[in-house]
Write a protein that holds these residues in place. Structure first.
Motif, PDB file in Angstrom:
ATOM      1  N   ARG A 295       0.829  -1.221   0.000  1.00 60.02           N
ATOM      2  CA  ARG A 295       0.000   0.000   0.000  1.00 60.02           C
ATOM      3  C   ARG A 295       0.860   1.268   0.000  1.00 60.02           C
ATOM      4  NH1 ARG A 295      -3.694   3.145   3.724  1.00 60.02           N
ATOM      5  NH2 ARG A 295      -5.646   3.440   2.629  1.00 60.02           N
ATOM      6  N   GLU A 296       2.100   1.164   0.546  1.00 61.53           N
ATOM      7  CA  GLU A 296       2.949   2.364   0.594  1.00 61.53           C
ATOM      8  C   GLU A 296       3.272   2.897  -0.800  1.00 61.53           C
ATOM      9  OE1 GLU A 296       4.011  -0.651   1.356  1.00 61.53           O
ATOM     10  OE2 GLU A 296       5.988  -1.015   0.479  1.00 61.53           O
ATOM     11  N   ARG A 297       3.185   2.032  -1.816  1.00 63.84           N
ATOM     12  CA  ARG A 297       3.479   2.485  -3.173  1.00 63.84           C
ATOM     13  C   ARG A 297       2.278   3.203  -3.816  1.00 63.84           C
ATOM     14  NH1 ARG A 297       7.589   0.513  -6.013  1.00 63.84           N
ATOM     15  NH2 ARG A 297       7.172   2.468  -7.058  1.00 63.84           N
ATOM     16  N   PHE A 298       1.112   3.092  -3.203  1.00 65.97           N
ATOM     17  CA  PHE A 298      -0.107   3.651  -3.792  1.00 65.97           C
ATOM     18  C   PHE A 298      -0.484   4.994  -3.167  1.00 65.97           C
ATOM     19  CE2 PHE A 298      -0.040  -0.757  -4.828  1.00 65.97           C
ATOM     20  CZ  PHE A 298      -0.643  -0.877  -6.057  1.00 65.97           C
ATOM     21  N   VAL A 299       0.345   5.454  -2.216  1.00 72.77           N
ATOM     22  CA  VAL A 299       0.095   6.761  -1.603  1.00 72.77           C
ATOM     23  C   VAL A 299       1.248   7.694  -1.986  1.00 72.77           C
ATOM     24  CG1 VAL A 299      -1.149   5.704   0.344  1.00 72.77           C
ATOM     25  CG2 VAL A 299       1.285   6.216   0.576  1.00 72.77           C
ATOM     26  N   PRO A 300       1.020   9.014  -1.937  1.00 72.00           N
ATOM     27  CA  PRO A 300       2.116   9.937  -2.273  1.00 72.00           C
ATOM     28  C   PRO A 300       3.290   9.739  -1.302  1.00 72.00           C
ATOM     29  CG  PRO A 300       0.014  11.107  -2.046  1.00 72.00           C
ATOM     30  CD  PRO A 300      -0.221   9.706  -1.571  1.00 72.00           C
ATOM     31  N   PRO A 301       4.528  10.029  -1.779  1.00 69.58           N
ATOM     32  CA  PRO A 301       5.719   9.789  -0.953  1.00 69.58           C
ATOM     33  C   PRO A 301       5.610  10.376   0.456  1.00 69.58           C
ATOM     34  CG  PRO A 301       6.351  10.463  -3.160  1.00 69.58           C
ATOM     35  CD  PRO A 301       4.861  10.528  -3.117  1.00 69.58           C
ATOM     36  N   ASP A 302       5.020  11.560   0.606  1.00 62.45           N
ATOM     37  CA  ASP A 302       4.969  12.175   1.947  1.00 62.45           C
ATOM     38  C   ASP A 302       3.928  11.515   2.852  1.00 62.45           C
ATOM     39  OD1 ASP A 302       2.953  13.215   0.315  1.00 62.45           O
ATOM     40  OD2 ASP A 302       2.829  15.083   1.449  1.00 62.45           O
ATOM     41  N   MET A 303       3.145  10.586   2.313  1.00 62.35           N
ATOM     42  CA  MET A 303       2.124   9.883   3.105  1.00 62.35           C
ATOM     43  C   MET A 303       2.581   8.462   3.451  1.00 62.35           C
ATOM     44  SD  MET A 303      -0.754  11.361   3.750  1.00 62.35           S
ATOM     45  CE  MET A 303      -0.676  13.121   3.741  1.00 62.35           C
ATOM     46  N   ARG A 304       3.775   8.103   2.917  1.00 63.50           N
ATOM     47  CA  ARG A 304       4.214   6.705   2.980  1.00 63.50           C
ATOM     48  C   ARG A 304       4.266   6.151   4.406  1.00 63.50           C
ATOM     49  NH1 ARG A 304       7.912   6.050  -2.122  1.00 63.50           N
ATOM     50  NH2 ARG A 304       5.864   6.218  -3.096  1.00 63.50           N
ATOM     51  N   GLN A 305       4.713   6.987   5.340  1.00 66.16           N
ATOM     52  CA  GLN A 305       4.822   6.473   6.722  1.00 66.16           C
ATOM     53  C   GLN A 305       3.453   6.226   7.346  1.00 66.16           C
ATOM     54  OE1 GLN A 305       5.489   9.557   5.841  1.00 66.16           O
ATOM     55  NE2 GLN A 305       5.420  11.026   7.539  1.00 66.16           N
ATOM     56  N   HIS A 306       2.378   6.754   6.702  1.00 62.66           N
ATOM     57  CA  HIS A 306       1.021   6.519   7.219  1.00 62.66           C
ATOM     58  C   HIS A 306       0.284   5.440   6.428  1.00 62.66           C
ATOM     59  CE1 HIS A 306       1.851  10.072   9.445  1.00 62.66           C
ATOM     60  NE2 HIS A 306       1.738  10.892   8.423  1.00 62.66           N
ATOM     61  N   ALA A 307       0.975   4.809   5.473  1.00 56.49           N
ATOM     62  CA  ALA A 307       0.303   3.928   4.508  1.00 56.49           C
ATOM     63  C   ALA A 307      -0.456   2.782   5.175  1.00 56.49           C
ATOM     64  CB  ALA A 307       1.316   3.365   3.516  1.00 56.49           C
ATOM     65  N   TYR A 308       0.006   2.350   6.351  1.00 57.68           N
ATOM     66  CA  TYR A 308      -0.639   1.187   6.969  1.00 57.68           C
ATOM     67  C   TYR A 308      -1.559   1.547   8.128  1.00 57.68           C
ATOM     68  CZ  TYR A 308       1.828  -1.443   3.624  1.00 57.68           C
ATOM     69  OH  TYR A 308       2.254  -1.919   2.420  1.00 57.68           O
ATOM     70  N   ARG A 309      -1.920   2.842   8.192  1.00 54.18           N
ATOM     71  CA  ARG A 309      -3.004   3.206   9.109  1.00 54.18           C
ATOM     72  C   ARG A 309      -4.302   2.755   8.467  1.00 54.18           C
ATOM     73  NH1 ARG A 309      -1.741   9.405  10.925  1.00 54.18           N
ATOM     74  NH2 ARG A 309       0.218   8.963  11.991  1.00 54.18           N
ATOM     75  N   ASN A 310      -5.214   2.280   9.319  1.00 56.22           N
ATOM     76  CA  ASN A 310      -6.506   1.821   8.787  1.00 56.22           C
ATOM     77  C   ASN A 310      -7.418   3.020   8.575  1.00 56.22           C
ATOM     78  OD1 ASN A 310      -8.571   0.186   7.957  1.00 56.22           O
ATOM     79  ND2 ASN A 310      -9.190  -0.408  10.027  1.00 56.22           N
ATOM     80  N   GLN A 311      -7.029   3.881   7.604  1.00 59.83           N
ATOM     81  CA  GLN A 311      -7.824   5.076   7.320  1.00 59.83           C
ATOM     82  C   GLN A 311      -7.607   5.510   5.877  1.00 59.83           C
ATOM     83  OE1 GLN A 311      -5.917   7.662  10.336  1.00 59.83           O
ATOM     84  NE2 GLN A 311      -5.010   8.796   8.645  1.00 59.83           N
ATOM     85  N   PRO A 312      -8.564   6.287   5.335  1.00 59.59           N
ATOM     86  CA  PRO A 312      -8.341   6.808   3.979  1.00 59.59           C
ATOM     87  C   PRO A 312      -7.232   7.855   4.016  1.00 59.59           C
ATOM     88  CG  PRO A 312     -10.424   7.644   4.891  1.00 59.59           C
ATOM     89  CD  PRO A 312      -9.829   6.731   5.921  1.00 59.59           C
ATOM     90  N   LEU A 313      -6.550   8.069   2.893  1.00 59.64           N
ATOM     91  CA  LEU A 313      -5.484   9.078   2.824  1.00 59.64           C
ATOM     92  C   LEU A 313      -5.637   9.877   1.537  1.00 59.64           C
ATOM     93  CD1 LEU A 313      -2.396   6.851   3.821  1.00 59.64           C
ATOM     94  CD2 LEU A 313      -3.417   8.657   5.232  1.00 59.64           C
ATOM     95  N   PRO A 314      -5.213  11.153   1.550  1.00 59.32           N
ATOM     96  CA  PRO A 314      -5.273  11.942   0.317  1.00 59.32           C
ATOM     97  C   PRO A 314      -4.257  11.441  -0.710  1.00 59.32           C
ATOM     98  CG  PRO A 314      -4.258  13.212   2.106  1.00 59.32           C
ATOM     99  CD  PRO A 314      -4.725  11.917   2.700  1.00 59.32           C
ATOM    100  N   ILE A 315      -4.652  11.375  -1.983  1.00 57.39           N
ATOM    101  CA  ILE A 315      -3.720  10.926  -3.036  1.00 57.39           C
ATOM    102  C   ILE A 315      -3.485  12.010  -4.071  1.00 57.39           C
ATOM    103  CG2 ILE A 315      -4.162   8.438  -2.817  1.00 57.39           C
ATOM    104  CD1 ILE A 315      -6.101   8.728  -5.237  1.00 57.39           C
ATOM    105  N   GLY A 316      -3.911  13.249  -3.777  1.00 61.60           N
ATOM    106  CA  GLY A 316      -3.767  14.344  -4.735  1.00 61.60           C
ATOM    107  C   GLY A 316      -5.006  14.468  -5.591  1.00 61.60           C
ATOM    108  N   ASN A 317      -5.094  15.550  -6.352  1.00 57.69           N
ATOM    109  CA  ASN A 317      -6.249  15.832  -7.219  1.00 57.69           C
ATOM    110  C   ASN A 317      -7.574  15.793  -6.455  1.00 57.69           C
ATOM    111  OD1 ASN A 317      -3.982  14.775  -8.859  1.00 57.69           O
ATOM    112  ND2 ASN A 317      -5.302  15.282 -10.568  1.00 57.69           N
ATOM    113  N   GLY A 318      -7.525  16.082  -5.158  1.00 56.89           N
ATOM    114  CA  GLY A 318      -8.750  16.133  -4.357  1.00 56.89           C
ATOM    115  C   GLY A 318      -9.353  14.758  -4.073  1.00 56.89           C
TER     116      GLY A 318
END
Ligand code: SAH
Length: 233
Positions: A52-75
């Protein structure tokens, strides 16, 4: 997370194992809604294998395995892993994986999980930039059976139809009829039904022999809306 790439991979693998445990806990907590606490083992196995860390923006990588949605850009957002697990399970994919259509590729994480379950996935994303990023990432990670196209996913992918299952990962007030037409009889369509910004419900629809849909309502959810025009942002 550790900056050394080798130990970093170990850290991510451990984080992924913890995430699976969290998903299992949440499935048990919500079994009154789901009416089951059994989940297709292929789902958790796939989540355990998709980075999953590869599917989130680099600055979100350390949060990739939180059980929550994350912003991926473009709103837009990558869905919460628990929701990815629930929706993947509800599709009840055939033993061989089957053919699945997805409206809303986004980060392509959901599509990759379905691909890892053995499905041939056809996914459409309305924002060309996200579609291009998803295609490149899936190719790099070797997901050859996950196909992405930029366009209006409301219209489906008629050349690849009929589908065993359809997953819509953006909310809409009605079930897109073109997608119902592209679903096999007995096939399942899972989507967040409801107005954008308002109360949405995760529903499972099963296509009946007469073409109508039997509907089951599961969980209150909140997804970004289905849009019909590419947004420049
Ligand atoms: N499945 C995604 C999360 C989806 S977020 C993941 O795993 O990351 C919802 C996505 O639906 C957004 O990327 C949004 O741009 C897209 N979308 C909205 N309306 C759409 C439409 N008509 N056709 C295709 N994609 C659409």
């Amino acid at each position: 997370m550790n900056p050394d790439p080798r130990t970093e991979n170990d850290d991510f693998a451990r984080a992924r194992a913890r995430l699976i445990e969290e998903i299992e806990r949440e499935l048990i907590e919500t079994r009154a809604y789901l009416k089951t606490d059994h989940i297709d083992p292929r789902v958790l196995d796939a989540i355990a294998r998709v980075p999953r860390e590869r599917f989130v923006p680099p600055d979100m990588r350390q949060h990739a395995y939180r059980n929550q949605p994350l912003p991926i850009g473009n709103g837009q957002t990558i869905s919460q892993p628990y929701i990815v697990a629930v929706m993947s399970d509800l599709l009840q994919l055939p033993a061989a994986g089957g053919r699945v259509y997805e409206l809303g590729t986004g980060s392509a994480y959901q599509a990759a999980v379905l691909g890892a379950m053995g499905a041939e996935v056809y996914s459409v994303e309305i924002q060309p930039e996200l579609a291009a990023r998803a295609e490149a990432l899936l190719a790099e990670l070797g997901f050859g059976r996950v196909h992405v196209r930029a366009g209006d996913g409301y219209l489906g992918w008629p050349q690849a139809a009929p589908f065993d299952a359809i997953i819509i990962t953006a909310a809409g007030p009605e079930v897109p009829q073109p997608l119902v037409d592209q679903l096999k009889t007995g096939g399942r369509l899972v989507m967040p039904l409801g107005p954008s910004g308002g109360a949405q419900t995760l529903v499972v629809l099963v296509k009946q022999p007469d073409g109508t849909l039997a509907q089951r309502e599961l969980l209150p959810v909140r997804f970004v809306p289905i849009t019909r025009d590419p947004i420049d942002s």
